[in-house]
Scaffold this motif. Structure first.
Motif, PDB file in Angstrom:
ATOM      1  N   VAL A  22     -15.990 -44.784  42.716  1.00 57.62           N
ATOM      2  CA  VAL A  22     -14.943 -44.469  43.685  1.00 57.62           C
ATOM      3  C   VAL A  22     -15.153 -42.995  44.006  1.00 57.62           C
ATOM      4  O   VAL A  22     -14.528 -42.128  43.428  1.00 57.62           O
ATOM      5  N   CYS A  23     -16.077 -42.731  44.888  1.00 55.44           N
ATOM      6  CA  CYS A  23     -16.497 -41.351  45.146  1.00 55.44           C
ATOM      7  C   CYS A  23     -15.771 -40.798  46.373  1.00 55.44           C
ATOM      8  O   CYS A  23     -16.159 -41.060  47.504  1.00 55.44           O
ATOM      9  N   GLN A  24     -14.717 -40.055  46.095  1.00 55.79           N
ATOM     10  CA  GLN A  24     -13.927 -39.451  47.165  1.00 55.79           C
ATOM     11  C   GLN A  24     -13.410 -38.126  46.629  1.00 55.79           C
ATOM     12  O   GLN A  24     -12.635 -38.102  45.668  1.00 55.79           O
ATOM     13  N   MET A  25     -13.841 -37.039  47.238  1.00 52.77           N
ATOM     14  CA  MET A  25     -13.481 -35.714  46.747  1.00 52.77           C
ATOM     15  C   MET A  25     -12.134 -35.269  47.302  1.00 52.77           C
ATOM     16  O   MET A  25     -11.814 -35.491  48.462  1.00 52.77           O
ATOM     17  N   ASP A  26     -11.344 -34.638  46.438  1.00 46.10           N
ATOM     18  CA  ASP A  26     -10.090 -34.020  46.849  1.00 46.10           C
ATOM     19  C   ASP A  26     -10.413 -32.584  47.236  1.00 46.10           C
ATOM     20  O   ASP A  26     -10.917 -31.808  46.421  1.00 46.10           O
ATOM     21  N   ALA A  27     -10.136 -32.221  48.471  1.00 46.46           N
ATOM     22  CA  ALA A  27     -10.479 -30.892  48.978  1.00 46.46           C
ATOM     23  C   ALA A  27      -9.738 -29.773  48.253  1.00 46.46           C
ATOM     24  O   ALA A  27     -10.299 -28.712  48.003  1.00 46.46           O
ATOM     25  N   ALA A  28      -8.496 -29.995  47.883  1.00 43.45           N
ATOM     26  CA  ALA A  28      -7.703 -28.945  47.252  1.00 43.45           C
ATOM     27  C   ALA A  28      -8.203 -28.604  45.847  1.00 43.45           C
ATOM     28  O   ALA A  28      -8.339 -27.442  45.498  1.00 43.45           O
ATOM     29  N   SER A  29      -8.476 -29.619  45.042  1.00 46.24           N
ATOM     30  CA  SER A  29      -8.898 -29.375  43.660  1.00 46.24           C
ATOM     31  C   SER A  29     -10.415 -29.279  43.521  1.00 46.24           C
ATOM     32  O   SER A  29     -10.910 -28.668  42.580  1.00 46.24           O
ATOM     33  N   GLY A  30     -11.130 -29.939  44.428  1.00 53.73           N
ATOM     34  CA  GLY A  30     -12.579 -29.998  44.310  1.00 53.73           C
ATOM     35  C   GLY A  30     -13.057 -31.072  43.351  1.00 53.73           C
ATOM     36  O   GLY A  30     -14.235 -31.139  43.014  1.00 53.73           O
ATOM     37  N   ARG A  53      -7.185 -36.001  35.426  1.00 49.87           N
ATOM     38  CA  ARG A  53      -6.630 -37.282  35.883  1.00 49.87           C
ATOM     39  C   ARG A  53      -5.118 -37.180  36.045  1.00 49.87           C
ATOM     40  O   ARG A  53      -4.560 -37.653  37.035  1.00 49.87           O
ATOM     41  N   VAL A  54      -4.473 -36.579  35.054  1.00 53.12           N
ATOM     42  CA  VAL A  54      -3.023 -36.421  35.113  1.00 53.12           C
ATOM     43  C   VAL A  54      -2.636 -35.590  36.332  1.00 53.12           C
ATOM     44  O   VAL A  54      -1.698 -35.929  37.059  1.00 53.12           O
ATOM     45  N   GLU A  55      -3.347 -34.512  36.560  1.00 47.83           N
ATOM     46  CA  GLU A  55      -3.054 -33.641  37.703  1.00 47.83           C
ATOM     47  C   GLU A  55      -3.241 -34.389  39.028  1.00 47.83           C
ATOM     48  O   GLU A  55      -2.391 -34.318  39.922  1.00 47.83           O
ATOM     49  N   LEU A  56      -4.333 -35.109  39.167  1.00 45.51           N
ATOM     50  CA  LEU A  56      -4.573 -35.881  40.391  1.00 45.51           C
ATOM     51  C   LEU A  56      -3.509 -36.965  40.554  1.00 45.51           C
ATOM     52  O   LEU A  56      -3.003 -37.191  41.655  1.00 45.51           O
ATOM     53  N   HIS A  57      -3.168 -37.630  39.461  1.00 46.72           N
ATOM     54  CA  HIS A  57      -2.152 -38.685  39.507  1.00 46.72           C
ATOM     55  C   HIS A  57      -0.800 -38.108  39.903  1.00 46.72           C
ATOM     56  O   HIS A  57      -0.061 -38.710  40.689  1.00 46.72           O
ATOM     57  N   ARG A  58      -0.468 -36.941  39.379  1.00 48.23           N
ATOM     58  CA  ARG A  58       0.802 -36.278  39.686  1.00 48.23           C
ATOM     59  C   ARG A  58       0.958 -36.044  41.188  1.00 48.23           C
ATOM     60  O   ARG A  58       2.055 -36.090  41.726  1.00 48.23           O
ATOM     61  N   HIS A  59      -0.152 -35.816  41.859  1.00 49.23           N
ATOM     62  CA  HIS A  59      -0.131 -35.558  43.301  1.00 49.23           C
ATOM     63  C   HIS A  59      -0.441 -36.810  44.128  1.00 49.23           C
ATOM     64  O   HIS A  59      -0.661 -36.717  45.330  1.00 49.23           O
ATOM     65  N   GLY A  60      -0.485 -37.961  43.468  1.00 48.48           N
ATOM     66  CA  GLY A  60      -0.742 -39.218  44.163  1.00 48.48           C
ATOM     67  C   GLY A  60      -2.163 -39.357  44.660  1.00 48.48           C
ATOM     68  O   GLY A  60      -2.411 -40.090  45.617  1.00 48.48           O
ATOM     69  N   LEU A  61      -3.100 -38.672  44.020  1.00 46.19           N
ATOM     70  CA  LEU A  61      -4.483 -38.658  44.491  1.00 46.19           C
ATOM     71  C   LEU A  61      -5.452 -39.441  43.611  1.00 46.19           C
ATOM     72  O   LEU A  61      -6.582 -39.658  43.997  1.00 46.19           O
ATOM     73  N   TRP A  62      -5.022 -39.852  42.424  1.00 52.68           N
ATOM     74  CA  TRP A  62      -5.937 -40.527  41.494  1.00 52.68           C
ATOM     75  C   TRP A  62      -6.244 -41.929  41.989  1.00 52.68           C
ATOM     76  O   TRP A  62      -5.346 -42.715  42.271  1.00 52.68           O
ATOM     77  N   LEU A  63      -7.535 -42.260  42.091  1.00 50.89           N
ATOM     78  CA  LEU A  63      -7.966 -43.580  42.555  1.00 50.89           C
ATOM     79  C   LEU A  63      -8.685 -44.366  41.468  1.00 50.89           C
ATOM     80  O   LEU A  63      -8.942 -45.549  41.630  1.00 50.89           O
ATOM     81  N   GLY A  64      -9.043 -43.699  40.396  1.00 49.95           N
ATOM     82  CA  GLY A  64      -9.788 -44.354  39.322  1.00 49.95           C
ATOM     83  C   GLY A  64      -8.872 -45.175  38.433  1.00 49.95           C
ATOM     84  O   GLY A  64      -7.652 -45.178  38.590  1.00 49.95           O
ATOM     85  N   PRO A  65      -9.476 -45.851  37.471  1.00 58.50           N
ATOM     86  CA  PRO A  65      -8.673 -46.640  36.535  1.00 58.50           C
ATOM     87  C   PRO A  65      -7.891 -45.718  35.613  1.00 58.50           C
ATOM     88  O   PRO A  65      -8.351 -44.626  35.290  1.00 58.50           O
ATOM     89  N   TRP A  66      -6.718 -46.140  35.222  1.00 59.56           N
ATOM     90  CA  TRP A  66      -5.945 -45.350  34.277  1.00 59.56           C
ATOM     91  C   TRP A  66      -6.399 -45.758  32.882  1.00 59.56           C
ATOM     92  O   TRP A  66      -6.511 -46.949  32.593  1.00 59.56           O
ATOM     93  N   PRO A  67      -6.672 -44.788  32.026  1.00 63.41           N
ATOM     94  CA  PRO A  67      -7.162 -45.125  30.679  1.00 63.41           C
ATOM     95  C   PRO A  67      -6.170 -46.001  29.926  1.00 63.41           C
ATOM     96  O   PRO A  67      -4.965 -45.768  29.972  1.00 63.41           O
ATOM     97  N   HIS A  68      -6.691 -47.004  29.260  1.00 65.74           N
ATOM     98  CA  HIS A  68      -5.877 -47.933  28.476  1.00 65.74           C
ATOM     99  C   HIS A  68      -5.507 -47.269  27.149  1.00 65.74           C
ATOM    100  O   HIS A  68      -6.341 -46.637  26.514  1.00 65.74           O
ATOM    101  N   THR A  69      -4.261 -47.405  26.741  1.00 63.20           N
ATOM    102  CA  THR A  69      -3.830 -46.865  25.456  1.00 63.20           C
ATOM    103  C   THR A  69      -3.188 -47.978  24.636  1.00 63.20           C
ATOM    104  O   THR A  69      -2.740 -48.994  25.175  1.00 63.20           O
TER     105      THR A  69
END
Length: 75
Positions: free
Chosen positions: A12-20, A54-70
């Motif tokens: 899932v290759c999509q770069m976030d411009a703000a964070s890089g 991942r947490v930071e990207l998710h916080r901003h609604g930008l995470w597209l990858g799988p969430w780690p299973h715990t």
């Protein structure tokens, strides 16, 4: 034989411009480009940073990858 560290790429290759960071794996373009030739210590250092990214990207609604299973999710 050199031990290999599995790439965190999830195709899932999509770069976030703000964070890089990639919205699928959390790595920067330079980390992605240099992964194959990087020493294992560098690869592990990158992997250690990914959960926080991942947490930071998710916080901003930008995470597209799988969430780690715990184990907590099993309860």
């Amino acid at each position: 034989m050199k031990p290999t560290v599995t790439s965190p790429c999830v195709n899932v290759c999509q770069m976030d411009a703000a964070s890089g960071w990639c919205r699928g794996c959390g790595r920067s373009l330079s980390e992605i480009a240099g992964w194959g030739g990087a020493p294992e210590t560098r690869q592990r250092h990158i992997l250690d940073q990914l959960p926080e990214r991942r947490v930071e990207l998710h916080r901003h609604g930008l995470w597209l990858g799988p969430w780690p299973h715990t184990e907590e999710q099993d309860r």
